[in-house]
Write a protein that holds these residues in place. Structure first.
Motif, mmCIF file in Angstrom:
data_model
loop_
_atom_site.group_PDB
_atom_site.id
_atom_site.type_symbol
_atom_site.label_atom_id
_atom_site.label_comp_id
_atom_site.label_asym_id
_atom_site.label_seq_id
_atom_site.Cartn_x
_atom_site.Cartn_y
_atom_site.Cartn_z
ATOM 1 N N PRO A 169 35.313 -33.929 6.600
ATOM 2 C CA PRO A 169 36.368 -33.466 6.616
ATOM 3 C C PRO A 169 36.556 -32.424 8.185
ATOM 4 C CG PRO A 169 35.812 -32.716 4.773
ATOM 5 C CD PRO A 169 34.489 -33.229 5.498
ATOM 6 N N ILE A 170 37.242 -32.815 9.090
ATOM 7 C CA ILE A 170 37.176 -31.997 10.372
ATOM 8 C C ILE A 170 38.494 -30.961 10.053
ATOM 9 C CG2 ILE A 170 38.002 -31.946 12.762
ATOM 10 C CD1 ILE A 170 35.410 -33.753 12.183
ATOM 11 N N LYS A 171 37.873 -29.568 10.429
ATOM 12 C CA LYS A 171 38.889 -28.449 10.366
ATOM 13 C C LYS A 171 39.947 -28.585 11.240
ATOM 14 C CE LYS A 171 38.762 -23.340 10.301
ATOM 15 N NZ LYS A 171 38.057 -22.421 10.333
ATOM 16 N N MET A 191 34.396 -41.398 14.396
ATOM 17 C CA MET A 191 35.275 -40.111 14.174
ATOM 18 C C MET A 191 36.691 -40.661 14.549
ATOM 19 S SD MET A 191 33.823 -38.174 17.313
ATOM 20 C CE MET A 191 32.435 -39.324 17.423
ATOM 21 N N GLY A 192 37.637 -40.065 13.889
ATOM 22 C CA GLY A 192 39.099 -40.393 14.134
ATOM 23 C C GLY A 192 39.590 -40.309 15.796
ATOM 24 N N SER A 193 39.047 -39.257 16.312
ATOM 25 C CA SER A 193 39.508 -38.973 17.769
ATOM 26 C C SER A 193 38.198 -38.260 18.351
ATOM 27 C CB SER A 193 40.614 -37.976 17.612
ATOM 28 O OG SER A 193 40.908 -37.551 18.694
ATOM 29 N N ASP A 194 38.244 -38.759 19.947
ATOM 30 C CA ASP A 194 37.324 -37.829 20.519
ATOM 31 C C ASP A 194 37.217 -36.433 20.504
ATOM 32 O OD1 ASP A 194 39.546 -37.701 22.077
ATOM 33 O OD2 ASP A 194 38.338 -38.286 23.863
ATOM 34 N N SER A 195 38.465 -35.777 20.027
ATOM 35 C CA SER A 195 38.597 -34.462 19.774
ATOM 36 C C SER A 195 37.882 -33.862 18.727
ATOM 37 C CB SER A 195 40.210 -34.134 19.566
ATOM 38 O OG SER A 195 40.601 -34.454 18.357
ATOM 39 N N ASP A 196 37.179 -35.040 17.799
ATOM 40 C CA ASP A 196 36.241 -34.590 16.607
ATOM 41 C C ASP A 196 34.886 -34.412 17.009
ATOM 42 O OD1 ASP A 196 38.532 -34.808 14.843
ATOM 43 O OD2 ASP A 196 37.974 -36.868 14.357
ATOM 44 N N LEU A 197 34.742 -34.803 18.452
ATOM 45 C CA LEU A 197 32.993 -34.947 18.833
ATOM 46 C C LEU A 197 32.339 -33.613 18.663
ATOM 47 C CD1 LEU A 197 30.870 -36.633 20.072
ATOM 48 C CD2 LEU A 197 31.833 -35.980 22.397
ATOM 49 N N HIS A 248 44.637 -44.849 11.981
ATOM 50 C CA HIS A 248 46.138 -45.127 12.346
ATOM 51 C C HIS A 248 46.421 -45.475 13.606
ATOM 52 C CE1 HIS A 248 45.839 -41.417 9.613
ATOM 53 N NE2 HIS A 248 46.016 -42.289 8.716
ATOM 54 N N ARG A 249 45.737 -45.267 14.573
ATOM 55 C CA ARG A 249 46.119 -45.672 15.811
ATOM 56 C C ARG A 249 45.405 -47.015 16.579
ATOM 57 N NH1 ARG A 249 45.050 -39.695 17.845
ATOM 58 N NH2 ARG A 249 47.069 -38.437 17.676
ATOM 59 N N THR A 250 44.290 -47.365 15.842
ATOM 60 C CA THR A 250 43.694 -48.589 16.226
ATOM 61 C C THR A 250 42.975 -49.246 14.773
ATOM 62 O OG1 THR A 250 41.287 -47.461 16.509
ATOM 63 C CG2 THR A 250 42.697 -47.680 18.352
ATOM 64 N N ALA A 278 31.624 -40.907 8.576
ATOM 65 C CA ALA A 278 33.216 -40.859 9.281
ATOM 66 C C ALA A 278 33.809 -39.432 9.119
ATOM 67 C CB ALA A 278 33.757 -42.046 8.691
ATOM 68 N N GLY A 279 33.905 -38.950 10.256
ATOM 69 C CA GLY A 279 34.721 -37.755 10.355
ATOM 70 C C GLY A 279 36.190 -37.964 10.525
ATOM 71 N N ALA A 280 37.159 -37.073 10.112
ATOM 72 C CA ALA A 280 38.501 -37.149 10.533
ATOM 73 C C ALA A 280 39.131 -36.019 9.931
ATOM 74 C CB ALA A 280 39.063 -38.336 9.902
ATOM 75 N N GLY A 281 40.470 -35.672 10.688
ATOM 76 C CA GLY A 281 41.026 -34.442 10.387
ATOM 77 C C GLY A 281 42.436 -34.628 10.106
ATOM 78 N N GLY A 282 43.051 -33.896 9.311
ATOM 79 C CA GLY A 282 44.517 -33.955 8.896
ATOM 80 C C GLY A 282 44.527 -34.867 7.850
HETATM 81 C C1 RP5 Z 1 42.743 -37.385 13.299
HETATM 82 O O1 RP5 Z 1 43.844 -36.562 13.934
HETATM 83 C C2 RP5 Z 1 41.511 -37.149 14.095
HETATM 84 O O2 RP5 Z 1 40.301 -37.523 13.448
HETATM 85 C C3 RP5 Z 1 41.538 -35.976 14.582
HETATM 86 O O3 RP5 Z 1 40.916 -34.819 13.911
HETATM 87 C C4 RP5 Z 1 43.063 -35.523 14.665
HETATM 88 C C5 RP5 Z 1 43.770 -35.089 15.904
HETATM 89 O O4 RP5 Z 1 43.545 -36.348 16.690
HETATM 90 P P1 RP5 Z 1 43.898 -36.100 18.135
HETATM 91 O O5 RP5 Z 1 45.342 -35.881 18.358
HETATM 92 O O6 RP5 Z 1 43.342 -34.976 18.822
HETATM 93 O O7 RP5 Z 1 43.348 -37.173 18.922
HETATM 94 O O8 RP5 Z 1 43.010 -38.874 13.304
#
Ligand code: RP5
Length: 173
Positions: free
Chosen positions: A93-95, A15-21, A46-48, A69-73
């Protein structure tokens, strides 16, 4: 049911961020239920970006067969992974807050010809886990049988709720 942790890791959940967990745990729950070995990471396209490439390039050598793979935005992670590997990628797709996940959905589903990402619904990580097991089931009769049993349970639960429907309607009238 076998303990999926003692199994070979066959599905890489990322996932793109631990906030997606919170959402992506549903994929792990489904894999666990269906006895499929998994691993989980939070790495950002984007960040790594270099870490993502390094991770993806190591997958085949370790016997991983599918990526969820999950990611948002601006959700580029599933597509970037699909660009880097011949393994199938399932996108979740993460809401997002800005557009309720429509940005995530379109970023993941609208891939260019030649680089598909099998996209499930917004926040539908459980379906991603089930789909991964179904794909693995094409070559693994034990996993296929577990998916078959799971689908049978789904049907049984609909039948039992249907049987109680008239009772509920009568209470409402
Ligand atoms: C995306 O940006 C991530 O998958 C996440 O859903 C979103 C926000 O990321 P954080 O700012 O919470 O790390 O890349």
């Amino acid at each position: 049911m076998s303990d999926e942790r003692s199994n070979q890791t066959r599905v890489g959940v990322i996932m793109g961020s631990d906030s997606d967990l919170g959402v992506m745990l549903d994929a792990v729950r489904a894999l666990k239920q269906l006895g499929v070995g998994w691993e989980i990471n939070a790495l950002s396209a984007h960040r790594t970006p270099h870490r993502v490439a390094e991770y993806v390039e190591g997958l085949e050598g370790r016997g991983v067969q599918i990526i969820i793979a999950g990611a948002g935005g601006a959700a580029h992670l599933p597509g970037v992974i699909a660009a880097l590997t011949p393994l199938p990628v399932i996108g979740v797709p993460i809401k997002s807050t800005a557009t309720d996940g429509l940005d995530s959905l379109l970023s993941i589903v609208q891939m260019p010809p030649g680089v598909p990402v099998a996209t499930v619904g917004i926040n539908a990580a459980r379906n991603a886990g089930i789909l991964a097991a179904q794909i693995l089931g094409t070559g693994d009769p034990e996993v296929r049988d577990r998916v078959r049993a799971y689908k049978k349970e789904l049907g049984t639960s609909v039948e039992s709720r249907n049987a109680k429907l008239m009772e509920r309607v009568e209470k409402e009238l």
